[in-house]
Structure formats: structure tokens, C-alpha cells
Motif scaffolding. Structure first.
Motif, short mmCIF file in Angstrom:
data_model
loop_
_atom_site.label_atom_id
_atom_site.label_comp_id
_atom_site.label_asym_id
_atom_site.label_seq_id
_atom_site.Cartn_x
_atom_site.Cartn_y
_atom_site.Cartn_z
N ASN A 127 -53.68 -20.39 19.39
CA ASN A 127 -54.63 -19.29 19.56
C ASN A 127 -54.12 -17.93 19.09
O ASN A 127 -54.92 -17.04 18.80
N GLY A 130 -55.61 -16.16 16.25
CA GLY A 130 -57.05 -16.32 16.14
C GLY A 130 -57.85 -15.27 16.88
O GLY A 130 -57.38 -14.17 17.16
N LYS A 132 -62.21 -14.82 18.85
CA LYS A 132 -63.33 -15.51 19.48
C LYS A 132 -64.65 -14.81 19.16
O LYS A 132 -64.71 -13.59 19.03
N TYR A 160 -66.33 -25.92 10.12
CA TYR A 160 -64.90 -25.61 10.23
C TYR A 160 -64.37 -26.05 11.61
O TYR A 160 -63.64 -25.33 12.27
N ASN A 163 -60.83 -25.74 12.74
CA ASN A 163 -60.36 -24.38 12.99
C ASN A 163 -60.72 -23.90 14.40
O ASN A 163 -60.27 -22.85 14.85
N ILE A 164 -61.51 -24.71 15.11
CA ILE A 164 -61.95 -24.34 16.46
C ILE A 164 -60.95 -24.84 17.50
O ILE A 164 -60.49 -25.98 17.43
N CYS A 165 -60.63 -23.99 18.46
CA CYS A 165 -59.70 -24.36 19.53
C CYS A 165 -60.44 -24.78 20.80
O CYS A 165 -60.02 -25.72 21.49
N TRP A 181 -63.47 -19.95 20.54
CA TRP A 181 -62.17 -19.53 20.03
C TRP A 181 -61.81 -20.29 18.76
O TRP A 181 -62.02 -21.51 18.67
N ASN A 182 -61.25 -19.56 17.78
CA ASN A 182 -60.78 -20.22 16.56
C ASN A 182 -59.33 -19.84 16.26
O ASN A 182 -58.79 -18.91 16.87
N ARG A 183 -58.72 -20.54 15.34
CA ARG A 183 -57.28 -20.42 15.10
C ARG A 183 -56.88 -19.21 14.26
O ARG A 183 -55.79 -18.67 14.43
N LEU A 194 -68.41 -20.05 11.13
CA LEU A 194 -68.49 -20.45 12.52
C LEU A 194 -69.62 -19.69 13.21
O LEU A 194 -70.38 -20.27 14.00
#
Length: 232
Positions: A127, A130, A132, A160, A163-165, A181-183, A194
Motif C-alpha cells: 500500500n 499507493g 485510494k 486493473y 493493482n487493487i489492494c 485502495w490501489n498499489r 479504476l
């Protein structure tokens, strides 16, 4: 954009109701990666043999709760509690059907849904670079949008997806907040794709505003819920 009759009714009804931790980099060797891949393949083989339907990723539900007005000496990350994990369609529905509905939870509470191996913390290695996407909802409709987001995330329907956490539902006194949240906050193409994917899958009305916030900005934001927690 077309909105389902049920969701449109919910929106219309709502309008009527007037760490001190530093970043930790963990080195993963090729041997570790091979072992993890082998374990994942063996798990999927067992699930298929049992007639289950494996998800692309294994997920974990977490929650965070703080009693308003009560000072605590416990670190924020120690109050993030794991509820349950799942890796199949069947396992998800068993878990989800037994979770309390968001409308019954007290304020402030956070529900987190993250891929296995990623903790819902800004400092987590997945994270830390990244950010959000944030959407604010009236409380009467937030539960439906949260459910739609969870289904899109678990079903790997968002663009993607790698790429999503994870995602968070923040239940507050006057509103609820959804965040995805994404990376990589610096990958503009992935960030904007996204956003568009979230809008499409949630069928967000044009009146809803989405805000993107990198995690390093959250760390500096003294008004954030977590930083307020740390101040006691």
C-alpha cells in the motif's frame, strides 16, 4: 448512465430524508515465490476436486472499532481485527451471509476487505506507494453500494484488478465512506481506469463526487480518523 430501479429508489429516498511505524521492505526470494505458487495450485486442486469454485485471489475481512470519547493506549494497527478469510465463491457467501449488515454497526467502525497478505494499513509494503478512491454516501444507501463494491472486487470485475489492494467501508456518524485502495498512486492510467470502473459497476449517479488521495497525503493529514486515533 442507467440506474437500477431499486438503487434509484434508495437514492431518491435518501434525498428526502433531509504509526509511528516506518515502511518495511520484505525481500521475497524466487524459492519463496515458487513455494507460494505451489501451495496456491495445490489449494485450487483440492477446491476443484471438492466441487468448489476458486476465486482469483484469497481475501480477508477485517474490522476496526473505537469507542468514542474513550482514550486508548493501544496502537491503531493492534485494533485491526481479522474476522474471516475465504478463497472460493462458496466460502465468500458463507462468510458474507453471517456478517452483520453495515446499517447495524455503531459509529465509528471500519470494515476492510483486502487480498490475503495485505494488511489495511498505509505502511503495508503493498500500500505504501499507493492511494485510494473515496466516495461519500448518505447512510441509508451506503450498504447497497458497499455490497455492490464487494461483489465487484471478489469477482475480479474492476479494471486493473491486480493493482487493487482492497476496499474499506468507514461508518461514521453523519455519513459513510467507501474507499478502494490501489498499489501505485503514480500510475495515472491505472488510477483513472479504476475510477471509471468503480463508477460503472456501482452505477454511480453523476452527482456523486470521487476523490483520489495518495496514502502519503493521508499520513500527513491531521484530520484523518487514524491520525486522530494516534493522538488519543
Amino acid at each position: 448512465m442507467e440506474i437500477s430501479e431499486k438503487k434509484e429508489a434508495e437514492i431518491n429516498n435518501s434525498s428526502k430524508d433531509s504509526n509511528n511505524n516506518s515502511n518495511i521492505n520484505v525481500e521475497i526470494t524466487d524459492s519463496d515465490t515458487n513455494n507460494m505458487n505451489k501451495e496456491a495450485e495445490e489449494r485450487q486442486a483440492r477446491e476443484l476436486k471438492a466441487g468448489l469454485h476458486p476465486l482469483k485471489h484469497k481475501y480477508v475481512f477485517w474490522y476496526t472499532r473505537r469507542t468514542p470519547g474513550v482514550r486508548t493506549q493501544t496502537a491503531y494497527e493492534d485494533n485491526i481485527k481479522k474476522i474471516v478469510d475465504f478463497s472460493t465463491v462458496e466460502g465468500f457467501w458463507v462468510c458474507y451471509c453471517h456478517l452483520a449488515r453495515s446499517s447495524t454497526l455503531p459509529s465509528p467502525t471500519d470494515l476492510h476487505l483486502f487480498k490475503e497478505g495485505i494488511r489495511p494499513l498505509w505502511e503495508d509494503s503493498a500500500n505504501c506507494n499507493g492511494g485510494k478512491w473515496i466516495i461519500r454516501f448518505k447512510k441509508v444507501v451506503s450498504g447497497r453500494f458497499w455490497e455492490d463494491l464487494v461483489l465487484a472486487l471478489v469477482g475480479d470485475q474492476l479494471d486493473y484488478g491486480d493493482n487493487i489492494c482492497g476496499a474499506v467501508l468507514s461508518i461514521r456518524f453523519n455519513e459513510d465512506i467507501l474507499s478502494v485502495w490501489n498499489r501505485n498512486a503514480s500510475d495515472h492510467q491505472a488510477v483513472m481506469a479504476l475510477r471509471d470502473s468503480i463508477k460503472r459497476h456501482l452505477k454511480l449517479p453523476h452527482s456523486y463526487v470521487m476523490e483520489y488521495k495518495p496514502h502519503d497525503a493521508s499520513l500527513r493529514d491531521n484530520s484523518s480518523y487514524r491520525n486522530a486515533w494516534l493522538r488519543g
